[in-house]
Scaffold this motif. Sequence first.
Motif, PDB file in Angstrom:
ATOM      1  N   MET A   1      11.118   6.083   3.714  1.00 22.25           N
ATOM      2  CA  MET A   1      10.204   4.846   3.519  1.00 22.25           C
ATOM      3  C   MET A   1       9.890   3.979   2.604  1.00 22.25           C
ATOM      4  O   MET A   1       9.260   4.414   1.930  1.00 22.25           O
ATOM      5  N   ASP A   2       9.611   2.672   2.643  1.00 25.42           N
ATOM      6  CA  ASP A   2       9.460   1.977   1.946  1.00 25.42           C
ATOM      7  C   ASP A   2       8.258   1.682   2.239  1.00 25.42           C
ATOM      8  O   ASP A   2       7.695   1.103   3.151  1.00 25.42           O
ATOM      9  N   LEU A   3       7.146   2.097   1.636  1.00 28.83           N
ATOM     10  CA  LEU A   3       5.408   1.921   1.957  1.00 28.83           C
ATOM     11  C   LEU A   3       5.399  -0.620   1.716  1.00 28.83           C
ATOM     12  O   LEU A   3       4.437  -0.975   2.040  1.00 28.83           O
ATOM     13  N   THR A   4       6.686  -0.442   1.205  1.00 26.67           N
ATOM     14  CA  THR A   4       6.247  -1.900   0.786  1.00 26.67           C
ATOM     15  C   THR A   4       7.040  -2.821   1.986  1.00 26.67           C
ATOM     16  O   THR A   4       7.195  -4.050   1.657  1.00 26.67           O
ATOM     17  N   ASP A   5       7.725  -2.112   3.354  1.00 27.02           N
ATOM     18  CA  ASP A   5       8.864  -2.668   3.931  1.00 27.02           C
ATOM     19  C   ASP A   5       7.860  -1.755   5.323  1.00 27.02           C
ATOM     20  O   ASP A   5       8.658  -1.383   5.710  1.00 27.02           O
ATOM     21  N   GLU A   6       7.007  -2.698   5.974  1.00 27.67           N
ATOM     22  CA  GLU A   6       6.754  -2.246   7.505  1.00 27.67           C
ATOM     23  C   GLU A   6       7.479  -2.106   8.153  1.00 27.67           C
ATOM     24  O   GLU A   6       7.150  -1.240   9.560  1.00 27.67           O
ATOM     25  N   GLY A   7       8.718  -2.808   8.653  1.00 31.93           N
ATOM     26  CA  GLY A   7       9.895  -2.221   9.505  1.00 31.93           C
ATOM     27  C   GLY A   7      10.338  -0.596   8.881  1.00 31.93           C
ATOM     28  O   GLY A   7      10.722   0.158   9.802  1.00 31.93           O
ATOM     29  N   SER A   8      10.415  -0.136   8.244  1.00 33.27           N
ATOM     30  CA  SER A   8      10.483   1.460   7.365  1.00 33.27           C
ATOM     31  C   SER A   8       9.114   1.743   7.775  1.00 33.27           C
ATOM     32  O   SER A   8       9.906   2.019   8.224  1.00 33.27           O
ATOM     33  N   ALA A  10       7.478   1.202  10.448  1.00 36.65           N
ATOM     34  CA  ALA A  10       7.820   1.168  12.130  1.00 36.65           C
ATOM     35  C   ALA A  10       8.701   2.357  12.481  1.00 36.65           C
ATOM     36  O   ALA A  10       8.696   3.063  13.091  1.00 36.65           O
ATOM     37  N   GLN A  11      10.014   2.059  11.533  1.00 36.76           N
ATOM     38  CA  GLN A  11      10.819   2.855  11.936  1.00 36.76           C
ATOM     39  C   GLN A  11      10.578   5.017  11.415  1.00 36.76           C
ATOM     40  O   GLN A  11      10.388   5.527  12.927  1.00 36.76           O
ATOM     41  N   ALA A  12       9.805   4.614  10.415  1.00 30.69           N
ATOM     42  CA  ALA A  12       9.433   6.458  10.014  1.00 30.69           C
ATOM     43  C   ALA A  12       8.576   6.697  11.074  1.00 30.69           C
ATOM     44  O   ALA A  12       8.310   7.439  12.137  1.00 30.69           O
ATOM     45  N   ALA A  13       7.034   5.495  12.260  1.00 38.11           N
ATOM     46  CA  ALA A  13       6.539   6.546  12.535  1.00 38.11           C
ATOM     47  C   ALA A  13       7.277   6.735  13.729  1.00 38.11           C
ATOM     48  O   ALA A  13       6.655   7.087  15.048  1.00 38.11           O
ATOM     49  N   GLN A  14       7.950   6.095  14.685  1.00 35.90           N
ATOM     50  CA  GLN A  14       8.942   5.775  15.694  1.00 35.90           C
ATOM     51  C   GLN A  14       9.774   7.283  15.760  1.00 35.90           C
ATOM     52  O   GLN A  14       9.452   8.270  16.746  1.00 35.90           O
ATOM     53  N   ARG A  15       9.910   7.481  14.237  1.00 31.24           N
ATOM     54  CA  ARG A  15      10.655   8.835  14.409  1.00 31.24           C
ATOM     55  C   ARG A  15       9.555  10.104  14.827  1.00 31.24           C
ATOM     56  O   ARG A  15       9.797  10.833  15.125  1.00 31.24           O
ATOM     57  N   VAL A  16       8.229   9.894  14.115  1.00 28.01           N
ATOM     58  CA  VAL A  16       7.632  11.053  14.153  1.00 28.01           C
ATOM     59  C   VAL A  16       7.027  11.172  15.769  1.00 28.01           C
ATOM     60  O   VAL A  16       6.628  12.189  16.299  1.00 28.01           O
ATOM     61  N   ALA A  17       7.082   9.656  16.475  1.00 27.06           N
ATOM     62  CA  ALA A  17       6.891   9.985  17.523  1.00 27.06           C
ATOM     63  C   ALA A  17       7.754  10.330  18.386  1.00 27.06           C
ATOM     64  O   ALA A  17       7.229  11.672  20.023  1.00 27.06           O
ATOM     65  N   GLY A  18       9.153  10.407  18.229  1.00 31.96           N
ATOM     66  CA  GLY A  18      10.461  11.846  18.899  1.00 31.96           C
ATOM     67  C   GLY A  18       9.719  12.903  18.638  1.00 31.96           C
ATOM     68  O   GLY A  18      10.708  13.397  19.691  1.00 31.96           O
ATOM     69  N   ILE A  60      -2.704  -1.624   0.490  1.00 27.78           N
ATOM     70  CA  ILE A  60      -1.387  -1.906   1.590  1.00 27.78           C
ATOM     71  C   ILE A  60      -0.512  -1.069   2.763  1.00 27.78           C
ATOM     72  O   ILE A  60      -0.605  -1.017   3.800  1.00 27.78           O
ATOM     73  N   GLY A  61       0.553  -0.213   1.515  1.00 24.53           N
ATOM     74  CA  GLY A  61       1.488   0.777   2.145  1.00 24.53           C
ATOM     75  C   GLY A  61       0.679   1.433   3.314  1.00 24.53           C
ATOM     76  O   GLY A  61       0.803   2.102   4.935  1.00 24.53           O
ATOM     77  N   PRO A  62      -0.485   1.838   2.876  1.00 23.81           N
ATOM     78  CA  PRO A  62      -1.141   3.231   4.320  1.00 23.81           C
ATOM     79  C   PRO A  62      -1.486   2.402   4.583  1.00 23.81           C
ATOM     80  O   PRO A  62      -1.706   3.259   6.044  1.00 23.81           O
ATOM     81  N   ALA A  63      -2.447   1.501   4.718  1.00 26.02           N
ATOM     82  CA  ALA A  63      -3.326   0.340   5.980  1.00 26.02           C
ATOM     83  C   ALA A  63      -2.319   0.177   6.781  1.00 26.02           C
ATOM     84  O   ALA A  63      -1.865   0.796   7.975  1.00 26.02           O
ATOM     85  N   LEU A  64      -0.615  -0.065   6.349  1.00 25.80           N
ATOM     86  CA  LEU A  64       0.029  -0.177   7.063  1.00 25.80           C
ATOM     87  C   LEU A  64       0.952   1.359   7.785  1.00 25.80           C
ATOM     88  O   LEU A  64       0.731   0.933   9.840  1.00 25.80           O
ATOM     89  N   ILE A  65       0.913   2.604   7.283  1.00 29.43           N
ATOM     90  CA  ILE A  65       1.165   3.327   8.109  1.00 29.43           C
ATOM     91  C   ILE A  65      -0.450   3.725   8.879  1.00 29.43           C
ATOM     92  O   ILE A  65       0.371   4.200  10.211  1.00 29.43           O
ATOM     93  N   LEU A  66      -0.804   4.058   8.831  1.00 29.14           N
ATOM     94  CA  LEU A  66      -2.309   3.284   9.875  1.00 29.14           C
ATOM     95  C   LEU A  66      -2.126   2.714  10.936  1.00 29.14           C
ATOM     96  O   LEU A  66      -2.559   3.427  12.004  1.00 29.14           O
ATOM     97  N   ARG A  67      -1.497   1.647  11.069  1.00 25.33           N
ATOM     98  CA  ARG A  67      -0.986  -0.031  11.384  1.00 25.33           C
ATOM     99  C   ARG A  67      -0.565   1.003  12.551  1.00 25.33           C
ATOM    100  O   ARG A  67      -0.174   1.552  14.364  1.00 25.33           O
ATOM    101  N   HIS A  68       0.750   2.162  11.872  1.00 22.53           N
ATOM    102  CA  HIS A  68       1.603   1.735  13.568  1.00 22.53           C
ATOM    103  C   HIS A  68       1.490   3.629  13.382  1.00 22.53           C
ATOM    104  O   HIS A  68       2.260   4.362  14.812  1.00 22.53           O
ATOM    105  N   VAL A  69       0.682   4.543  12.680  1.00 23.53           N
ATOM    106  CA  VAL A  69       0.449   5.993  13.165  1.00 23.53           C
ATOM    107  C   VAL A  69      -0.736   6.323  14.153  1.00 23.53           C
ATOM    108  O   VAL A  69      -0.372   7.612  14.922  1.00 23.53           O
TER     109      VAL A  69
END
Length: 108
Positions: A1-8, A10-18, A60-69
């Motif tokens: 996961m790239d903390l500077t890439d929100e798409g990355s 989001a994909q990691a969060a989708q894997r977690v959701a799975g 910013i990266g941790p905040a974006l992780i929170l947004r998706h998780v």
Amino acid sequence: MDLTDEGSIAQAAQRVAGLGTPGLVIIATGFLHGPGIEPEKILQALDPAAMAASLAVNAIGPALILRHVLPLLPRDRPSVAAVPSARSAASGTTGWGAGIPIAPRKPH
């Protein structure tokens, strides 16, 4: 996961959701120095590009992780999302703190 890439992120969060519904999320990311980036100890050493890179990974990266998780956490039972931060071990270097902080903090 790239903390500077929100798409990355989001994909990691989708894997977690799975994998199911997480009850605990710990976001332990960050860096103090890297290639061409060293902690600043005096104002004259400030490098705007290095500070932007640090903020991108450390804030910013941790905040974006929170947004998706956070939406993945259960609503029907207790859950925890933790984002620990570190204090620099070099706090004695300047006598009043370790370099230039990347985020406001209480004086010690």
